[in-house]
Design a protein around this motif. Sequence first.
Motif, mmCIF file in Angstrom:
data_model
loop_
_atom_site.group_PDB
_atom_site.id
_atom_site.type_symbol
_atom_site.label_atom_id
_atom_site.label_comp_id
_atom_site.label_asym_id
_atom_site.label_seq_id
_atom_site.Cartn_x
_atom_site.Cartn_y
_atom_site.Cartn_z
ATOM 1 N N LEU A 147 -38.202 0.705 8.467
ATOM 2 C CA LEU A 147 -37.904 0.008 7.217
ATOM 3 C C LEU A 147 -38.161 -1.487 7.350
ATOM 4 O O LEU A 147 -38.722 -2.119 6.448
ATOM 5 N N ARG A 148 -37.777 -2.067 8.466
ATOM 6 C CA ARG A 148 -37.999 -3.510 8.653
ATOM 7 C C ARG A 148 -39.495 -3.837 8.681
ATOM 8 O O ARG A 148 -39.918 -4.884 8.194
ATOM 9 N N GLU A 149 -40.288 -2.944 9.229
ATOM 10 C CA GLU A 149 -41.742 -3.162 9.208
ATOM 11 C C GLU A 149 -42.271 -3.185 7.778
ATOM 12 O O GLU A 149 -43.137 -4.016 7.428
ATOM 13 N N ARG A 150 -41.780 -2.300 6.952
ATOM 14 C CA ARG A 150 -42.254 -2.247 5.564
ATOM 15 C C ARG A 150 -41.817 -3.490 4.778
ATOM 16 O O ARG A 150 -42.581 -4.030 3.979
ATOM 17 N N ILE A 151 -40.576 -3.927 4.991
ATOM 18 C CA ILE A 151 -40.112 -5.127 4.286
ATOM 19 C C ILE A 151 -40.861 -6.355 4.791
ATOM 20 O O ILE A 151 -41.233 -7.242 4.005
ATOM 21 N N ALA A 152 -41.116 -6.406 6.091
ATOM 22 C CA ALA A 152 -41.898 -7.516 6.649
ATOM 23 C C ALA A 152 -43.287 -7.555 6.025
ATOM 24 O O ALA A 152 -43.810 -8.636 5.679
ATOM 25 N N ALA A 153 -43.898 -6.389 5.862
ATOM 26 C CA ALA A 153 -45.225 -6.331 5.240
ATOM 27 C C ALA A 153 -45.163 -6.784 3.788
ATOM 28 O O ALA A 153 -46.093 -7.446 3.291
ATOM 29 N N HIS A 154 -44.075 -6.457 3.103
ATOM 30 C CA HIS A 154 -43.889 -6.882 1.713
ATOM 31 C C HIS A 154 -43.824 -8.404 1.617
ATOM 32 O O HIS A 154 -44.476 -9.005 0.757
ATOM 33 N N TYR A 155 -43.052 -9.045 2.498
ATOM 34 C CA TYR A 155 -42.992 -10.509 2.518
ATOM 35 C C TYR A 155 -44.359 -11.103 2.859
ATOM 36 O O TYR A 155 -44.800 -12.071 2.229
ATOM 37 N N ARG A 158 -46.759 -11.254 0.107
ATOM 38 C CA ARG A 158 -46.413 -12.235 -0.922
ATOM 39 C C ARG A 158 -46.587 -13.673 -0.433
ATOM 40 O O ARG A 158 -46.262 -14.609 -1.171
ATOM 41 N N GLY A 159 -47.086 -13.848 0.783
ATOM 42 C CA GLY A 159 -47.368 -15.198 1.255
ATOM 43 C C GLY A 159 -46.387 -15.758 2.242
ATOM 44 O O GLY A 159 -46.424 -16.955 2.554
ATOM 45 N N LEU A 160 -45.489 -14.916 2.768
ATOM 46 C CA LEU A 160 -44.524 -15.364 3.772
ATOM 47 C C LEU A 160 -44.669 -14.478 5.012
ATOM 48 O O LEU A 160 -44.056 -13.408 5.090
ATOM 49 N N PRO A 161 -45.491 -14.889 6.005
ATOM 50 C CA PRO A 161 -45.641 -14.078 7.213
ATOM 51 C C PRO A 161 -44.286 -13.784 7.850
ATOM 52 O O PRO A 161 -43.484 -14.691 8.085
ATOM 53 N N ASP A 275 -31.056 -16.258 -2.807
ATOM 54 C CA ASP A 275 -30.821 -14.907 -3.309
ATOM 55 C C ASP A 275 -32.032 -14.494 -4.138
ATOM 56 O O ASP A 275 -32.274 -15.033 -5.220
ATOM 57 N N GLU A 276 -32.797 -13.528 -3.637
ATOM 58 C CA GLU A 276 -34.008 -13.069 -4.314
ATOM 59 C C GLU A 276 -33.873 -11.643 -4.839
ATOM 60 O O GLU A 276 -34.857 -10.935 -5.017
ATOM 61 N N THR A 277 -32.636 -11.238 -5.119
ATOM 62 C CA THR A 277 -32.414 -9.861 -5.558
ATOM 63 C C THR A 277 -33.024 -9.579 -6.931
ATOM 64 O O THR A 277 -33.258 -8.416 -7.273
ATOM 65 N N THR A 278 -33.265 -10.632 -7.720
ATOM 66 C CA THR A 278 -33.904 -10.432 -9.025
ATOM 67 C C THR A 278 -35.355 -10.909 -9.044
ATOM 68 O O THR A 278 -35.999 -10.888 -10.101
ATOM 69 N N ALA A 279 -35.884 -11.338 -7.912
ATOM 70 C CA ALA A 279 -37.198 -11.981 -7.887
ATOM 71 C C ALA A 279 -38.329 -11.066 -8.345
ATOM 72 O O ALA A 279 -39.332 -11.545 -8.885
ATOM 73 N N ASP A 280 -38.192 -9.765 -8.155
ATOM 74 C CA ASP A 280 -39.253 -8.845 -8.542
ATOM 75 C C ASP A 280 -39.199 -8.441 -10.012
ATOM 76 O O ASP A 280 -40.092 -7.731 -10.492
ATOM 77 N N LEU A 281 -38.158 -8.880 -10.736
ATOM 78 C CA LEU A 281 -37.987 -8.449 -12.126
ATOM 79 C C LEU A 281 -38.684 -9.407 -13.083
ATOM 80 O O LEU A 281 -38.090 -9.964 -14.004
ATOM 81 N N ASP A 282 -39.969 -9.610 -12.859
ATOM 82 C CA ASP A 282 -40.779 -10.513 -13.675
ATOM 83 C C ASP A 282 -41.310 -9.746 -14.874
ATOM 84 O O ASP A 282 -42.231 -8.935 -14.762
ATOM 85 N N TRP A 287 -46.311 -16.687 -14.441
ATOM 86 C CA TRP A 287 -46.730 -17.272 -13.164
ATOM 87 C C TRP A 287 -45.934 -16.621 -12.044
ATOM 88 O O TRP A 287 -44.834 -16.134 -12.248
ATOM 89 N N THR A 288 -46.524 -16.564 -10.880
ATOM 90 C CA THR A 288 -45.859 -16.008 -9.707
ATOM 91 C C THR A 288 -45.756 -17.087 -8.644
ATOM 92 O O THR A 288 -46.442 -18.102 -8.694
ATOM 93 N N ASP A 289 -44.902 -16.857 -7.692
ATOM 94 C CA ASP A 289 -44.716 -17.834 -6.630
ATOM 95 C C ASP A 289 -44.517 -17.105 -5.311
ATOM 96 O O ASP A 289 -44.115 -15.934 -5.290
ATOM 97 N N VAL A 290 -44.780 -17.802 -4.232
ATOM 98 C CA VAL A 290 -44.478 -17.253 -2.917
ATOM 99 C C VAL A 290 -42.968 -17.197 -2.751
ATOM 100 O O VAL A 290 -42.229 -17.882 -3.461
ATOM 101 N N PRO A 291 -42.464 -16.384 -1.828
ATOM 102 C CA PRO A 291 -41.036 -16.425 -1.544
ATOM 103 C C PRO A 291 -40.598 -17.852 -1.198
ATOM 104 O O PRO A 291 -41.370 -18.623 -0.616
#
Length: 475
Positions: A147-155, A158-161, A275-282, A287-291
């Motif tokens: 799971l951590r690998e998948r979340i890391a890939a998600h970040y 989005r522009g945050l290695p 707190d980015e719990t709502t960040a995906d609810l665009d 416009w979008t932004d990096v984390p």
Amino acid sequence: MNSARLGPKDLRTLLGEWDTGGQSAYHALADRIRLLIIDGRIPTRTRLPAERELADELERSRTTIVSAYRALKETGHLVSQRGSGSVVALPHAHGGQGGFPEPAVVDFARAAPAAIGGLETIIQRATERLPEVLGKSGFDLVGSLSLRERIAAHYSARGLPTHPGQLMITLGAQHAIALVARTLVRQADRVLVESPTYPHALDGLRVSGGRLVTVPVTADGWDGDRLRDALERVRPAVAYLIPDFQNPTGASMPPAQRDEVVRQAGRAGTVLVIDETTADLDIDRGWTDVPFAARAEGHRTVSIGSLGKSVWGGLRIGWIRADDDVVGALHTARAAGDLGTPELEQLVAAEVFDDYPALVQRRTEQLRHHRDVLVRELHERLPHWDVPVPDGGASLWVGLGAPISSALALFGLTRGVSLIAGPKFGVDGAFERFLRLPYTGRVDELTRGVHLLEDTARSLPALPAGRSPQLAEVV
């Protein structure tokens, strides 16, 4: 058990604008204290001020305070204890007799959507992988590597290695916030928070000993001067911010202002908790932004995420992204509260991330429709209310034009609608003129809920001065 004592000045702050002239003073005071108890702003077993102390603080007669306390005792929200005076209680907690309405027909108290369509199939796929984890102990304070690998890939996408060692899986976002607060906040540390903001974050920061310093945010955004001044002047140890579709206002912080916050936080030595719990609810921001942490390279930033809003609150999966040393400190602190996130939920979450873009698109399309329905109904039924239209998130921050938020919450329950009063989202009794209205429920519930709100609002000027109804607890 000893009771914590609430001083008269603190109670006055919590009361806010309590006497709006629609009832006798003692009924208005009893109703406001009852609501503070119901929604948790005054915890159970708290000792209220003596009648004479409160009368002096509120500049009211002692008879008014005595009558208000008596009304609260009649409904079971206050009990007399020898040596402790008047102590807060909840009627159901000590076997109170009936008198409670059925559960609310429409729930505007929670900004929590039902499970996203397709989750059933994902869960079935996950259970097929159950043998992979049955050989483990089930106790893991960091979380499954898959799971951590998948979340890391998600970040990273989005522009945050990000690498898996920078992540800890938690039991939802609230668990993550509380754990971060317990780890990073020391007794009497100053903590910068938005006002209004997510109430349970305030709870977690207070419990950790933080002294809260507020900066205003509205549906139009943050006051940049006040935010900059607070960072420079107060130099808080931690700043808790919700820069994307802020809860409850729906505002998003512009990229240039994010850069300014990072600069000022760096000068102040402030750890940013984002707190980015709502960040995906665009829904339609344009416009979008990096984390946020991608803008804060070299500055200590802790990011909190969750699947609660985008997928389902019943899937208790959240996470913390931070530098390796912070994750190590969180690991050390966590064992005092829990021993890890359940393996089956993590299997489901890993499968979720394989389909995450499609799931998020489905959720935002749903929220767009629901938002538009709720806005239209409010414009038609309550045209004098100010209804800003957020471009993302899960709720509206509605201006009521009068300090009636607590009254709506109190009496809405008797008409079948559950609400959280505006002051719940602040730290000083403010926001009596505001109400958060989530658009996460079914469309028919949103429509019916606005009808019930209209009925409740119309009834407020003519509220009887007699005994207030006993109410169920608002969660």
